[in-house]
Scaffold this motif. Structure first.
Motif, PDB file in Angstrom:
ATOM      1  N   GLN A 180      -8.543  53.102 -11.986  1.00 14.97           N
ATOM      2  CA  GLN A 180      -7.368  53.838 -11.520  1.00 14.97           C
ATOM      3  C   GLN A 180      -6.835  54.733 -12.641  1.00 14.97           C
ATOM      4  OE1 GLN A 180      -6.490  53.649  -8.354  1.00 14.97           O
ATOM      5  NE2 GLN A 180      -8.018  52.051  -7.948  1.00 14.97           N
ATOM      6  N   TRP A 181      -6.622  56.011 -12.310  1.00 20.48           N
ATOM      7  CA  TRP A 181      -6.152  56.986 -13.298  1.00 20.48           C
ATOM      8  C   TRP A 181      -4.982  57.784 -12.733  1.00 20.48           C
ATOM      9  CZ3 TRP A 181      -8.219  57.599 -18.243  1.00 20.48           C
ATOM     10  CH2 TRP A 181      -9.375  56.849 -18.511  1.00 20.48           C
ATOM     11  N   LYS A 208     -14.327  57.628  -9.122  1.00 18.74           N
ATOM     12  CA  LYS A 208     -14.319  58.791  -8.233  1.00 18.74           C
ATOM     13  C   LYS A 208     -13.234  59.793  -8.621  1.00 18.74           C
ATOM     14  CE  LYS A 208     -14.197  60.016  -3.314  1.00 18.74           C
ATOM     15  NZ  LYS A 208     -13.201  61.083  -3.474  1.00 18.74           N
ATOM     16  N   ALA A 209     -12.081  59.301  -9.112  1.00 20.97           N
ATOM     17  CA  ALA A 209     -10.999  60.205  -9.493  1.00 20.97           C
ATOM     18  C   ALA A 209     -11.435  61.150 -10.611  1.00 20.97           C
ATOM     19  CB  ALA A 209      -9.769  59.403  -9.922  1.00 20.97           C
ATOM     20  N   ILE A 210     -12.251  60.654 -11.550  1.00 23.01           N
ATOM     21  CA  ILE A 210     -12.731  61.485 -12.657  1.00 23.01           C
ATOM     22  C   ILE A 210     -13.741  62.514 -12.153  1.00 23.01           C
ATOM     23  CG2 ILE A 210     -14.021  61.420 -14.824  1.00 23.01           C
ATOM     24  CD1 ILE A 210     -12.787  58.703 -15.354  1.00 23.01           C
ATOM     25  N   THR A 211     -14.647  62.065 -11.288  1.00 21.86           N
ATOM     26  CA  THR A 211     -15.633  62.987 -10.725  1.00 21.86           C
ATOM     27  C   THR A 211     -14.953  64.112  -9.947  1.00 21.86           C
ATOM     28  OG1 THR A 211     -17.250  61.185 -10.555  1.00 21.86           O
ATOM     29  CG2 THR A 211     -17.657  63.142  -9.236  1.00 21.86           C
ATOM     30  N   ASP A 212     -13.964  63.748  -9.135  1.00 24.17           N
ATOM     31  CA  ASP A 212     -13.248  64.774  -8.354  1.00 24.17           C
ATOM     32  C   ASP A 212     -12.521  65.745  -9.269  1.00 24.17           C
ATOM     33  OD1 ASP A 212     -14.160  63.475  -6.123  1.00 24.17           O
ATOM     34  OD2 ASP A 212     -12.279  62.417  -5.723  1.00 24.17           O
ATOM     35  N   PHE A 213     -11.901  65.220 -10.337  1.00 23.31           N
ATOM     36  CA  PHE A 213     -11.123  66.092 -11.224  1.00 23.31           C
ATOM     37  C   PHE A 213     -12.028  67.080 -11.965  1.00 23.31           C
ATOM     38  CE2 PHE A 213      -9.038  66.915 -15.350  1.00 23.31           C
ATOM     39  CZ  PHE A 213      -7.857  67.471 -14.885  1.00 23.31           C
ATOM     40  N   ILE A 214     -13.173  66.617 -12.458  1.00 20.11           N
ATOM     41  CA  ILE A 214     -14.094  67.502 -13.177  1.00 20.11           C
ATOM     42  C   ILE A 214     -14.731  68.501 -12.216  1.00 20.11           C
ATOM     43  CG2 ILE A 214     -16.219  67.566 -14.529  1.00 20.11           C
ATOM     44  CD1 ILE A 214     -15.462  64.887 -15.715  1.00 20.11           C
ATOM     45  N   ALA A 215     -15.101  68.037 -11.011  1.00 21.85           N
ATOM     46  CA  ALA A 215     -15.694  68.947 -10.026  1.00 21.85           C
ATOM     47  C   ALA A 215     -14.715  70.037  -9.628  1.00 21.85           C
ATOM     48  CB  ALA A 215     -16.136  68.143  -8.801  1.00 21.85           C
ATOM     49  N   GLN A 216     -13.444  69.705  -9.527  1.00 25.41           N
ATOM     50  CA  GLN A 216     -12.436  70.700  -9.173  1.00 25.41           C
ATOM     51  C   GLN A 216     -12.327  71.780 -10.242  1.00 25.41           C
ATOM     52  OE1 GLN A 216      -8.571  68.990  -8.623  1.00 25.41           O
ATOM     53  NE2 GLN A 216      -7.641  70.898  -7.890  1.00 25.41           N
ATOM     54  N   LEU A 260     -14.727  72.883 -12.066  1.00 28.07           N
ATOM     55  CA  LEU A 260     -15.936  73.701 -12.025  1.00 28.07           C
ATOM     56  C   LEU A 260     -16.152  74.353 -10.664  1.00 28.07           C
ATOM     57  CD1 LEU A 260     -18.370  71.293 -13.929  1.00 28.07           C
ATOM     58  CD2 LEU A 260     -17.112  73.249 -14.848  1.00 28.07           C
ATOM     59  N   SER A 261     -15.178  74.144  -9.754  1.00 27.18           N
ATOM     60  CA  SER A 261     -15.281  74.704  -8.399  1.00 27.18           C
ATOM     61  C   SER A 261     -16.561  74.234  -7.718  1.00 27.18           C
ATOM     62  CB  SER A 261     -15.226  76.238  -8.436  1.00 27.18           C
ATOM     63  OG  SER A 261     -14.022  76.685  -9.010  1.00 27.18           O
ATOM     64  N   LEU A 262     -16.874  72.967  -7.900  1.00 26.51           N
ATOM     65  CA  LEU A 262     -18.067  72.383  -7.303  1.00 26.51           C
ATOM     66  C   LEU A 262     -17.666  71.239  -6.378  1.00 26.51           C
ATOM     67  CD1 LEU A 262     -20.388  72.222 -10.452  1.00 26.51           C
ATOM     68  CD2 LEU A 262     -20.466  73.906  -8.596  1.00 26.51           C
ATOM     69  N   SER A 263     -18.614  70.760  -5.612  1.00 20.33           N
ATOM     70  CA  SER A 263     -18.379  69.652  -4.699  1.00 20.33           C
ATOM     71  C   SER A 263     -18.781  68.343  -5.364  1.00 20.33           C
ATOM     72  CB  SER A 263     -19.186  69.855  -3.419  1.00 20.33           C
ATOM     73  OG  SER A 263     -19.128  68.688  -2.607  1.00 20.33           O
ATOM     74  N   THR A 264     -18.076  67.282  -5.006  1.00 21.89           N
ATOM     75  CA  THR A 264     -18.432  65.970  -5.563  1.00 21.89           C
ATOM     76  C   THR A 264     -19.801  65.508  -5.085  1.00 21.89           C
ATOM     77  OG1 THR A 264     -17.236  64.929  -3.735  1.00 21.89           O
ATOM     78  CG2 THR A 264     -16.028  65.251  -5.788  1.00 21.89           C
ATOM     79  N   GLU A 265     -20.305  66.088  -4.021  1.00 20.18           N
ATOM     80  CA  GLU A 265     -21.643  65.742  -3.549  1.00 20.18           C
ATOM     81  C   GLU A 265     -22.701  66.105  -4.577  1.00 20.18           C
ATOM     82  OE1 GLU A 265     -22.449  64.088  -0.867  1.00 20.18           O
ATOM     83  OE2 GLU A 265     -20.358  63.862  -0.239  1.00 20.18           O
ATOM     84  N   ASP A 266     -22.385  67.119  -5.420  1.00 22.05           N
ATOM     85  CA  ASP A 266     -23.361  67.547  -6.426  1.00 22.05           C
ATOM     86  C   ASP A 266     -23.634  66.444  -7.440  1.00 22.05           C
ATOM     87  OD1 ASP A 266     -23.630  70.072  -5.273  1.00 22.05           O
ATOM     88  OD2 ASP A 266     -21.881  70.829  -6.343  1.00 22.05           O
ATOM     89  N   SER A 267     -22.619  65.628  -7.745  1.00 18.69           N
ATOM     90  CA  SER A 267     -22.817  64.563  -8.729  1.00 18.69           C
ATOM     91  C   SER A 267     -23.782  63.504  -8.216  1.00 18.69           C
ATOM     92  CB  SER A 267     -21.474  63.924  -9.093  1.00 18.69           C
ATOM     93  OG  SER A 267     -20.937  63.232  -7.973  1.00 18.69           O
ATOM     94  N   ARG A 268     -23.826  63.289  -6.894  1.00 17.47           N
ATOM     95  CA  ARG A 268     -24.723  62.286  -6.332  1.00 17.47           C
ATOM     96  C   ARG A 268     -26.182  62.740  -6.398  1.00 17.47           C
ATOM     97  NH1 ARG A 268     -21.156  60.874  -0.882  1.00 17.47           N
ATOM     98  NH2 ARG A 268     -19.239  60.260  -1.997  1.00 17.47           N
TER      99      ARG A 268
END
Length: 562
Positions: free
Chosen positions: A4-5, A61-69, A71-79
């Motif tokens: 949690q962040w 997931k909160a970290i992945t979403d924050f970094i993806a945002q 870079l204007s990318l989707s969190t699906e890219d990390s998978r």
């Protein structure tokens, strides 16, 4: 890594700087979007944790979403990022070069071991906290941590070296007599007390037993255990420089291992384990005795009050319409001032009603006297056999001059324990101020055969014990060699200031007071909001409008969670 962040934490620790953005793979060179996002996640994760994640599930997931945002990318890219590919290995190499991090060498391992043994292992941290400290230290040294299993082997090796050193140090402080006594504690060659016993019990096993039901027998049994520990002659400051949590670890090991297993340990470890157990057990027994003393004093007052209330309720019934009855008696008396009471008053109020009226009016005046009489009777016939034994086993102290009178009064009680005299000596300087209540003359004063007012010993003891109970509960008076009721100035570890950050991390608490307050306020707001929204929907609750709102009813079901 925690799951949690808060938004402020994400911004502070996972914001990509311009130099870091420039390091990311360029999409123009046909690098896939998932590589950019995966590279950024590896970079920021290493900066925060001091190591690379082993798989995608380690990254919240909160970290992945924050970094993806960013870079204007989707969190699906990390998978879609390959966590065990040559691309990821190349990314790790680029991140190491960017951060100036090198692989762990043999000298780095030795330096980490030395730091752990000297700085961290004496703190008695859990293995997970120890691992977190190792990662943090390697991050400061700009050294990439080894694989998880290799790091665990290194940590356990350091823990073994620290244990050998610590145990040798403790064993060296024990005298030859103490070592022989410790070996005797583990002896199971003959039954401890009962020769007809079917099993053999060591003295150490006897020290582990629970006190059992409260009573004089169990009390004397606990005091006997305390005396056996004192016979070991352990140095009073044996573990003063050790962190309490570390001592607790050794104490738990000694309490769970049977005597035969303890005997198999090397001498230094065996002596340290048993010494830690006895040193800690002494404090536990001290705490139990103090708790027992507090309960006895409290039980004296509560039991006396309840018995007096039952007696008073049973001794009289409440006289209804007293004002009307008194008016009738006064009117009849004025009409026949020369008449006899039997002829004038009894027709209005019979003798039983008059007696009930007298009992009711006099009850309030004698209530405190009745309570004190009951306290005195209980103390004399039962508890006075237990209290002296407890006082003999405990040594009371205070760090505040304001509370010294209670300690001085206890010394007077101990000095007169063997005396059978009813009163104190006339020239005895009894401590009054700061110990006795304002109405003390009525409580402890008593007229002797010569008509002089003397201080009754039993009454004075009861008042001193009642004052002691309040001081013990507030830690204003403390007990030597006790744990929970020990010296409050020794509650914090001796190296707390030097390792404040480590201890706060172990407690999962922030260093800053403002952050702690905000966290507490947020928790309270969340819980109160849940209560506010769930209570109206609870069928077992009724909110009434009298006296600014009452909450009543049977809570047959939990409040609905929102």
């Amino acid at each position: 890594m925690k799951r949690q962040w808060e938004p402020e934490e994400l911004i502070e620790q996972f914001t990509l700087m311009p130099s870091e953005l420039a390091l990311l793979p360029d999409e123009i060179t046909n690098a896939a979007a998932q590589n950019r996002l995966g590279f950024a996640i590896l970079l920021k994760f290493f900066q925060v944790e001091g190591r690379f994640p082993q798989h995608a599930g380690e990254v919240p997931k909160a970290i992945t979403d924050f970094i993806a945002q960013q870079l204007s990318l989707s969190t699906e890219d990390s998978r879609q990022y390959k966590w065990s590919s040559r691309t990821m290995k190349r990314h790790r190499g680029q991140i190491r070069a960017f951060l100036g991090v090198g692989p762990m060498t043999q000298s780095d391992q030795q330096e980490l071991k030395r730091w752990l043994i000297e700085e961290i292992l004496p703190l008695g941290l859990s293995f997970e906290a120890l691992k977190a400290q190792a990662y943090g230290q390697l991050q400061k040294l700009k050294v990439e941590p080894p694989a998880a299993k290799e790091l665990e082997r290194l940590l356990r090796s350091a823990a073994r070296l620290h244990e050998r050193s610590f145990c040798k140090q403790i064993a060296a402080e024990l005298s030859a007599k103490t070592r022989a006594s410790i070996n005797a504690l583990l002896n199971t060659e003959s039954p401890l007390e009962d020769e007809s016993s079917q099993f053999r019990q060591s003295q150490l096993s006897y020290l582990k037993t629970d006190p059992g039901r409260l009573g004089l027998k169990s009390l004397l049994k606990e005091i006997e255990k305390l005396q056996r520990i004192h016979e070991l002659e352990l140095p009073s400051a044996l573990f003063n420089q050790a962190v309490p949590k570390l001592v607790q670890q050794y104490r738990r090991r000694a309490s769970t291992e049977p005597p035969r297993e303890l005997r198999r340990h090397p001498p230094a470890i065996r002596y340290t384990l048993v010494a830690a157990f006895c040193w800690q057990r002494e404090r536990e027994i001290m705490d139990d005795l103090v708790t027992l003393l507090i309960q006895i004093i409290h039980r004296l007052s509560i039991s006396a009050e309840r018995r007096v209330e039952r007696e008073l309720i049973a001794s009289f019934k409440r006289v209804n319409r007293k004002e009307t009855l008194l008016l009738k008696i006064a009117t009849a008396s004025l009409k026949q001032p020369e008449g006899a009471v039997r002829d004038v008053v009894y027709p209005v109020a019979d003798p039983e009603t008059l007696q009930s009226l007298i009992d009711e009016q006099s009850a309030g005046e004698t209530y405190h006297e009745k309570v004190h009489t009951r306290i005195r009777a209980s103390y004399l016939h039962h508890y006075r056999r237990m209290v002296p034994a407890i006082l003999d086993a405990l040594s009371f102290h205070s760090n505040n001059e304001q509370h010294q009178p209670v300690v001085q009064a206890l010394a007077i009680l101990k000095r007169y324990q063997e005396s059978n005299r009813r009163f104190y000596d006339a020239d005895e300087a009894l401590v009054i101020e700061g110990v006795l209540p304002t109405n003390w003359p009525e409580l402890i004063g008593e007229t002797d055969s010569d008509g002089e007012v003397r201080i009754n010993r039993v009454n004075y003891e009861i008042c001193v014990l009642q004052a002691l109970r309040e001081k013990l509960r507030a830690r204003a008076v403390w007990v030597a060699r006790a744990g929970r009721y020990g010296n409050p100035e020794q509650d914090l570890p001796h190296d707390f200031e030097a390792h404040r950050e480590v201890y706060y991390q172990e407690l999962s608490q922030p260093l800053e007071a403002e952050a702690f307050i905000q966290q507490l306020q947020q928790t309270m707001q969340t819980e109160l909001s849940q209560l506010n929204q769930g209570m109206p929907k609870n069928k077992g609750v009724r909110i009434q409008t009298r006296k600014n709102g009452w909450i009543s009813g049977v809570f047959a079901q939990p409040l609905e969670k929102v």
